[in-house]
Design a protein around this motif. Sequence first.
Motif, short mmCIF file in Angstrom:
data_model
loop_
_atom_site.label_atom_id
_atom_site.label_comp_id
_atom_site.label_asym_id
_atom_site.label_seq_id
_atom_site.Cartn_x
_atom_site.Cartn_y
_atom_site.Cartn_z
N PHE A 59 0.82 -1.21 0.00
CA PHE A 59 0.00 0.00 0.00
C PHE A 59 0.86 1.26 0.00
CE2 PHE A 59 -1.97 3.32 2.67
CZ PHE A 59 -3.04 3.66 1.86
N ASN A 60 1.91 1.27 0.81
CA ASN A 60 2.75 2.45 0.95
C ASN A 60 3.33 2.87 -0.40
OD1 ASN A 60 4.28 4.45 2.45
ND2 ASN A 60 6.06 3.14 2.14
N ARG A 61 3.85 1.91 -1.17
CA ARG A 61 4.51 2.24 -2.43
C ARG A 61 3.52 2.75 -3.47
NH1 ARG A 61 8.13 4.74 -3.96
NH2 ARG A 61 9.25 3.72 -2.25
N THR A 62 2.36 2.12 -3.57
CA THR A 62 1.39 2.55 -4.59
C THR A 62 0.95 3.98 -4.36
OG1 THR A 62 -0.44 1.58 -3.30
CG2 THR A 62 0.54 0.21 -5.00
N VAL A 63 0.76 4.37 -3.10
CA VAL A 63 0.30 5.73 -2.82
C VAL A 63 1.44 6.74 -2.99
CG1 VAL A 63 -0.75 7.24 -1.09
CG2 VAL A 63 -1.47 4.86 -1.25
N LEU A 64 2.64 6.37 -2.58
CA LEU A 64 3.80 7.25 -2.77
C LEU A 64 4.05 7.51 -4.25
CD1 LEU A 64 6.40 5.95 -0.15
CD2 LEU A 64 5.28 8.18 -0.16
N ASP A 65 3.88 6.50 -5.07
CA ASP A 65 4.11 6.66 -6.51
C ASP A 65 3.13 7.65 -7.12
OD1 ASP A 65 6.19 4.91 -6.46
OD2 ASP A 65 5.09 3.20 -7.26
N PRO A 85 0.91 8.53 2.23
CA PRO A 85 0.06 7.44 2.71
C PRO A 85 -0.02 7.37 4.23
CG PRO A 85 2.19 6.59 2.07
CD PRO A 85 2.22 8.07 1.78
N SER A 86 -1.12 6.84 4.71
CA SER A 86 -1.28 6.60 6.15
C SER A 86 -2.30 5.50 6.35
CB SER A 86 -1.72 7.87 6.89
OG SER A 86 -3.00 8.30 6.43
N THR A 87 -2.22 4.82 7.49
CA THR A 87 -3.15 3.75 7.82
C THR A 87 -3.64 3.92 9.24
OG1 THR A 87 -1.94 2.22 6.38
CG2 THR A 87 -3.49 1.25 7.95
N THR A 88 -4.95 3.74 9.42
CA THR A 88 -5.57 3.83 10.74
C THR A 88 -6.27 2.53 11.07
OG1 THR A 88 -5.96 6.21 10.43
CG2 THR A 88 -7.23 5.11 12.17
N ILE A 89 -6.07 2.04 12.29
CA ILE A 89 -6.81 0.87 12.77
C ILE A 89 -8.15 1.37 13.28
CG2 ILE A 89 -6.89 -1.02 14.43
CD1 ILE A 89 -3.83 -1.01 14.46
N GLY A 134 3.69 5.38 12.81
CA GLY A 134 3.27 6.16 11.64
C GLY A 134 3.70 5.54 10.32
N VAL A 135 3.85 4.22 10.30
CA VAL A 135 4.26 3.51 9.08
C VAL A 135 3.01 3.01 8.35
CG1 VAL A 135 5.57 1.58 8.13
CG2 VAL A 135 6.42 2.79 10.16
N PRO A 136 2.75 3.45 7.12
CA PRO A 136 1.55 3.00 6.39
C PRO A 136 1.63 1.50 6.09
CG PRO A 136 2.53 4.95 5.38
CD PRO A 136 3.54 4.42 6.34
N PHE A 137 0.48 0.83 6.07
CA PHE A 137 0.48 -0.61 5.83
C PHE A 137 -0.90 -1.11 5.45
CE2 PHE A 137 -0.65 0.11 10.22
CZ PHE A 137 -1.66 -0.82 10.49
N SER A 138 -0.92 -2.27 4.81
CA SER A 138 -2.12 -3.10 4.69
C SER A 138 -1.76 -4.39 5.41
CB SER A 138 -2.46 -3.36 3.22
OG SER A 138 -1.51 -4.24 2.64
N THR A 139 -2.70 -5.34 5.51
CA THR A 139 -2.37 -6.57 6.21
C THR A 139 -1.26 -7.34 5.51
OG1 THR A 139 -4.18 -7.72 5.05
CG2 THR A 139 -4.67 -6.83 7.23
N TYR A 140 -1.15 -7.17 4.20
CA TYR A 140 -0.09 -7.84 3.45
C TYR A 140 1.29 -7.48 4.01
CZ TYR A 140 3.36 -8.49 -0.28
OH TYR A 140 4.48 -8.81 -0.97
N ASP A 141 1.45 -6.23 4.44
CA ASP A 141 2.74 -5.75 4.94
C ASP A 141 3.06 -6.28 6.34
OD1 ASP A 141 3.24 -3.89 2.68
OD2 ASP A 141 1.47 -2.89 3.48
N LEU A 142 2.09 -6.90 6.99
CA LEU A 142 2.28 -7.37 8.36
C LEU A 142 2.86 -8.78 8.42
CD1 LEU A 142 -1.08 -6.04 9.88
CD2 LEU A 142 1.14 -4.89 9.79
#
Length: 264
Positions: free
Chosen positions: A103-109, A114-118, A182-190
């Motif tokens: 997720f982080n890379r696609t948004v940065l590009d 990017p940011s992620t909130t639980i 403050g590190v953006p992520f999806s579950t894939y990144d976990l």
Amino acid sequence: MKRDATRTGSLEPASVNHENEAPPLYRKLKKDLYDQIDAGFFKPGQLIPSERALCLEHDISRTTVRRCISELIYEGLLYRRHGKGTFVAPRKIRQGLARIVDFNRTVLDLGMKPSTTILAAELTTAETNIAKELGLSGAAPVLKLLLLGKGDEESLVLYESYFPPDIGQKILIEARRREKEGVPFSTYDLYGASSGIFPLTVNQTFEAVVADGRMSGIMDIKKGSPLLRIQSVFLNADQRPLEFRLALYRGDRYKFHIMRDFAA
């Protein structure tokens, strides 16, 4: 610049017969607008010059201008607002389907932050279809994790994931750590060394849906807005299901692509 062959001395571009215009004039206008949008000369949400202004600037007919603008609208680069004019459409995140992209890379590009909130993390009882996908009994407990991915504080994607409890607890620890840092992520990144869980394959289905009241409220979009729902089941090397995930991507902000081979 070469003038249209059928132009008269009139200042009214609409009087020109488009069919007699040289094709290069049409192609040049479309390329010029495309290049200006791509280079950021016209930014997302910005009003482009009127049809008449483009006619006079490029010395071509209004019919040609309208055809060019209509094609750019169809291609998603422009949009019209009744009574207001034609505007540059928001840029879409172009994401490949051949491999998983973080997720982080696609948004940065896309030039966004990017940011992620639980939004939620709770132990709950699995619904029948989710339990089946995870290889659990109908009344089995699962850990539900709801994440909201943003770009420049604009909601882009909603992830709703379910895990067997033993896996979910490890994933949640990693998710909370990344959110705190403050590190953006999806579950894939976990997955990976940090959680000690390694998926090998993912089964996915794709479906076009519209936002209901719940989705529109969470993602701050209009009810009925287009969404692409991707259902994923992650499995490890032993084919044990690790996660059942529903990802809801905004249709106005994402486009997906893939290259396929023709069947032999």
